[in-house]
Design a protein around this motif. Sequence first.
Motif, PDB file in Angstrom:
ATOM      1  N   LEU A 115       0.789  -1.227   0.000  1.00 38.42           N
ATOM      2  CA  LEU A 115       0.000   0.000   0.000  1.00 38.42           C
ATOM      3  C   LEU A 115       0.820   1.276   0.000  1.00 38.42           C
ATOM      4  O   LEU A 115       0.275   2.355  -0.261  1.00 38.42           O
ATOM      5  N   VAL A 116       2.106   1.180   0.305  1.00 33.96           N
ATOM      6  CA  VAL A 116       2.928   2.392   0.394  1.00 33.96           C
ATOM      7  C   VAL A 116       4.106   2.297  -0.559  1.00 33.96           C
ATOM      8  O   VAL A 116       4.663   1.225  -0.779  1.00 33.96           O
ATOM      9  N   GLN A 117       4.453   3.437  -1.139  1.00 34.12           N
ATOM     10  CA  GLN A 117       5.589   3.511  -2.057  1.00 34.12           C
ATOM     11  C   GLN A 117       6.730   4.163  -1.286  1.00 34.12           C
ATOM     12  O   GLN A 117       6.816   5.387  -1.165  1.00 34.12           O
ATOM     13  N   SER A 118       7.614   3.323  -0.740  1.00 35.49           N
ATOM     14  CA  SER A 118       8.607   3.800   0.224  1.00 35.49           C
ATOM     15  C   SER A 118       9.670   4.706  -0.383  1.00 35.49           C
ATOM     16  O   SER A 118      10.351   5.423   0.344  1.00 35.49           O
ATOM     17  N   SER A 119       9.827   4.700  -1.712  1.00 33.75           N
ATOM     18  CA  SER A 119      10.842   5.553  -2.344  1.00 33.75           C
ATOM     19  C   SER A 119      10.302   6.914  -2.756  1.00 33.75           C
ATOM     20  O   SER A 119      11.026   7.707  -3.371  1.00 33.75           O
ATOM     21  N   GLY A 120       9.047   7.173  -2.460  1.00 32.56           N
ATOM     22  CA  GLY A 120       8.506   8.508  -2.683  1.00 32.56           C
ATOM     23  C   GLY A 120       7.900   8.756  -4.047  1.00 32.56           C
ATOM     24  O   GLY A 120       7.385   7.845  -4.699  1.00 32.56           O
ATOM     25  N   ILE A 121       7.990  10.001  -4.489  1.00 30.71           N
ATOM     26  CA  ILE A 121       7.242  10.454  -5.653  1.00 30.71           C
ATOM     27  C   ILE A 121       7.638   9.722  -6.933  1.00 30.71           C
ATOM     28  O   ILE A 121       6.789   9.446  -7.786  1.00 30.71           O
ATOM     29  N   MET A 122       8.916   9.403  -7.106  1.00 26.59           N
ATOM     30  CA  MET A 122       9.332   8.702  -8.326  1.00 26.59           C
ATOM     31  C   MET A 122       8.709   7.322  -8.408  1.00 26.59           C
ATOM     32  O   MET A 122       8.257   6.888  -9.477  1.00 26.59           O
TER      33      MET A 122
END
Length: 250
Positions: A115-122
Motif C-alpha cells: 500500500l505504500v511507495q517507500s521511495s517517494g514520488i518517483m
Amino acid sequence: MYASAAVVIGVGLRALVLVSPTNGPTNGPTNGPASDSGAGGAAAGRAANAGGPGDVLAVVRAALARRPWATLALFAVMAVMAVVQYAVPSVVEDLMRRPDALSDGQWWRAVTALLVQSSGIMQIAINLPALLVVGAVAEAVLGWWRTLAVFLVGGVLAHVVSLTGWSPRGGGDSVAVCALLGAVAVTCLLGANTPRRPFKEIWYLLLIPAAGTLLCLMRNNHGIGLVAGCLLGLALTPRTRHRLAEPAAA
C-alpha cells in the motif's frame, strides 16, 4: 539487474499488445506459409512490430473501455494511499517492510507493504500508471477475480520473501504488477483466451520468466513477482474467459 529490467519492460509492452485480437493471425486454417503481401503476412508483421507506444495505447484504451473495475479499484486504493503517505508521512514507516518484522510477529507487513511507495514520488509516478496499464489488460484477459488473485498472491509472496532477508526494508506494488505481467505473458504463450500465434512469433515472451529467474538469483524481489505471476498464469489460464473486445468495423 538493469538488463533484466529492460527485458521485462520491452517484452512486457509487446506482451500487452499481443493479447489483443487486433494483432492476431487471420481467421481460418492455412495450408502453407503465408505470403508477406497477404493477410497472413500482414498479421505476422503486426505481431513482429507490436509494442510501440501507439500500439500499447490502443490496447490499453480497449481494455479500459471494458471498465476493469478490479484494476480501477486497486488503482484508486493506491492513489488514495499515495496522498495519505504525503499527508501523514509516518504511515510509510507504519506499513512498509522493516527488518525483524517476522520475528516480531508483524507478518501483516507483507500485505500492508503493497500500500505504500517507500521511495517517494518517483516510485508513485512509475508504479501507479504501470498498475493501470498492466492491470487493465490483465483483467481483460484473466477476468476480475483472477487479476485480484495474481496481484495479491504474487505481491504478498514477494514481500514475504523480502522480509526473510532479501530486502527487509521497503514497500511498493511494483512486485504485484510484475506478477500480473508474468501471468499475461504465460497466457499469451499458451494461446489461451488470446489470439493464437506460431511459437516462432512469440518465443521472446520466454524472456519474462527467464528475467524473473535471473532476478531471483540476484535476490531481487521483483523476480519473485514475475515467477509467481508466471506460475499463477499457468494455473489459471485454462479457465480464463475474458478477452479484449474486437474493435467495431469501420
